[in-house]
Design an enzyme around this catalytic site. Sequence first.
Site, short mmCIF file in Angstrom:
data_model
loop_
_atom_site.label_atom_id
_atom_site.label_comp_id
_atom_site.label_asym_id
_atom_site.label_seq_id
_atom_site.Cartn_x
_atom_site.Cartn_y
_atom_site.Cartn_z
N ARG A 18 0.74 -1.35 -0.05
CA ARG A 18 -0.05 0.18 -0.06
C ARG A 18 0.85 1.32 0.05
O ARG A 18 0.41 2.41 -0.20
CB ARG A 18 -0.79 0.02 1.37
CG ARG A 18 -1.95 -0.97 1.17
CD ARG A 18 -2.56 -1.45 2.52
NE ARG A 18 -1.51 -2.37 3.22
CZ ARG A 18 -2.20 -2.93 4.56
NH1 ARG A 18 -3.53 -2.30 5.11
NH2 ARG A 18 -1.39 -3.83 5.04
N ASN A 390 37.10 42.04 6.33
CA ASN A 390 35.89 42.82 5.64
C ASN A 390 35.72 42.21 4.11
O ASN A 390 36.64 42.68 3.36
CB ASN A 390 35.74 44.26 5.82
CG ASN A 390 34.40 44.64 5.85
OD1 ASN A 390 33.50 44.33 4.99
ND2 ASN A 390 34.01 45.67 6.51
C1 UD1 Z 1 -1.57 -6.48 11.09
C2 UD1 Z 1 -2.33 -7.48 12.16
C3 UD1 Z 1 -3.65 -6.72 12.55
C4 UD1 Z 1 -2.99 -5.37 13.52
C5 UD1 Z 1 -2.12 -4.56 12.46
C6 UD1 Z 1 -1.64 -3.37 13.45
C7 UD1 Z 1 -1.92 -9.40 11.57
C8 UD1 Z 1 -2.34 -10.92 10.63
N1 UD1 Z 1 -2.72 -8.49 11.27
O1 UD1 Z 1 -2.28 -6.07 9.98
O2 UD1 Z 1 -4.28 -7.56 13.32
O3 UD1 Z 1 -4.20 -4.78 13.60
O4 UD1 Z 1 -1.22 -5.34 11.90
O5 UD1 Z 1 -0.70 -2.53 12.61
O6 UD1 Z 1 -0.85 -9.85 12.28
N2 UD1 Z 1 5.11 -9.09 8.05
C9 UD1 Z 1 6.25 -9.95 7.84
N3 UD1 Z 1 6.00 -11.06 7.04
C10 UD1 Z 1 4.97 -11.37 6.75
C11 UD1 Z 1 3.65 -10.50 6.75
C12 UD1 Z 1 3.80 -9.17 7.46
O7 UD1 Z 1 7.27 -9.66 8.51
O8 UD1 Z 1 4.70 -12.53 5.85
C13 UD1 Z 1 5.48 -7.86 8.82
C14 UD1 Z 1 5.50 -6.27 8.04
O9 UD1 Z 1 6.57 -6.18 7.39
C15 UD1 Z 1 4.85 -5.43 9.08
C16 UD1 Z 1 3.94 -6.40 9.89
O10 UD1 Z 1 4.49 -7.90 9.84
O11 UD1 Z 1 5.95 -4.72 9.71
C17 UD1 Z 1 2.50 -6.31 9.73
O12 UD1 Z 1 2.26 -6.59 8.70
P1 UD1 Z 1 1.30 -6.02 7.63
O13 UD1 Z 1 0.87 -6.71 6.42
O14 UD1 Z 1 1.31 -4.65 7.80
O15 UD1 Z 1 -0.26 -6.35 8.48
P2 UD1 Z 1 -1.56 -5.35 8.76
O16 UD1 Z 1 -2.37 -5.48 7.72
O17 UD1 Z 1 -1.16 -4.14 9.21
MG MG Z 2 0.62 -3.01 8.99
#
Ligand code: UD1
Ligand code: MG
Length: 473
Positions: A18, A390
């Site tokens: 995103r 200066n």
């Molecule tokens: C996640 C949570 C959601 C919470 C939100 C808070 C889950 C399933 N969902 O959603 O409940 O409200 O964060 O901000 O946990 N990441 C990895 N490996 C992966 C996927 C993600 O390392 O395979 C890391 C991303 O880099 C990020 C974090 O985990 O730093 C969260 O991932 P993101 O995809 O942003 O999850 P959200 O949709 O925000």
């Molecule tokens: Mg997130």
Amino acid sequence: MSATNLAVVILAAGLGKRMYSQLPKVLHPLLGEPMLGHVLQAAARLAPTRIAVVTGHGKERVQSYVAQWTARHRAELPVGVEPACVEQPHQGGTGHAVQCAEPIWTDSDEVLILYGDTPLLTTSTLQLLRLARGEGLLSLLVGVLPDPTGYGRVLLDGAGQIDQVVEHKDASTEQQKTTLINAGMMCASRAFLAAALPQLQPNNAQGELYLTDLLAVATKMGRSGVPHILPDHRETQGVNNRAELAFATEILRDRVNRQWMLLGVTLHDPQSTRIETSVVLQADCTLGASVELRGKTTVAAGAVIDRGSVLTDVTVAAGAHVLPYTVATEAQIGPDAHVGPFAHLRMGTVLEAKVKVGNFVETKKAHLQAGAKASHLSYLGDAEIGPDCNIGAGTITCNYDGVNKFKTVLGRGVFIGSDTQLVAPVTLGDGAYVGAGTTVTCDVPAGALVFTRAPTVIKEGWVARKRTPKGQH
Ligand code: UD1
Ligand code: MG
């Protein structure tokens, strides 16, 4: 609280779809520091025994940032502890990411899981989250957001414990109405984590292993997760797109500005002042509206940085006054010096005590010794300028011949008349005097006058004769 067996796992492997960016999401900066750095900082203050950063998308860049962060913060890390990067080979979800880090947390008693995209968390909240768990299986930081769109919703049971967390995409319309959200920080016993992670299933909208399903696993075991509810949404703000990045930056900016004001710094308009987290200020300095201080900038007591000035890696000594709309980078501004308005100090500029650099003056690798003045419209590059010189308006050091750079050296108390070019390499001795409009092409001895003059020609009545129409003589 004992931290002897605490492992911190920071999830930073996500694609950050995103953000629509070449840069991995967790490296997008908030006030000059990538969001991952803010999370590492909060984690390091807990003095854990292990820190793992799970990398995947853009892993080389994330890994090299972690190495660079570690080098900068070694003194703040417990002895022998440094963040270890663990690779998540494919985007299998937040649960899968924690599984990948198992070799790091397997020796610990307690595992704290943080998301690299939730940069506003504070160490004290993390301590409270650990306390909330106590002897329980796990605790979860729960935020209360006016607009919870996109977040996992936290569903409580009758006893106020967590029944389950349902991701936005998987939630029913009714479930989506709850404003309690998973903030992205979880504290679990290592034994529970090791037993529960293999039970996660990818049966959800994204086909991933959700970390948040651990709450349902605990409920199935008859031991629900403990919520630690934090009503102040300014700490739980996650960053998934550029609008949230701007919002999180604003929250952090307010926090940093407030801290400095409470430590004795005057901000004329805190809403517009932007101070990066690496900047150091002394009590009793003053910052005008729309000032930006970046990098390793320091400002001493009694100094004033006026409206609209942007300083990057600049040292400002006590009592100095930087007038409005000055831009300075890698420069030192000495005690009681005056700079600007509209001055441009470039890298390697050193201004000693009481130096004056006025409007539309540009300096680069220029050393102006105590009391020297360049008040208007000049370029001073690769220049050593003695005390009390200066420099007249419109003076230019011609330091570049198109191939190489050369130095201009002025002794003590040299007077440079307006509109002078100093063709480097050139040296002017103490007290030398340059007449206005001179092009100095050779060294000038101490105490000498130098000037170049084209002969002045005056033709009386010339204009009238020129303008008289033909045939009217
Ligand atoms: C996640 C949570 C959601 C919470 C939100 C808070 C889950 C399933 N969902 O959603 O409940 O409200 O964060 O901000 O946990 N990441 C990895 N490996 C992966 C996927 C993600 O390392 O395979 C890391 C991303 O880099 C990020 C974090 O985990 O730093 C969260 O991932 P993101 O995809 O942003 O999850 P959200 O949709 O925000
Ligand atoms: Mg997130």
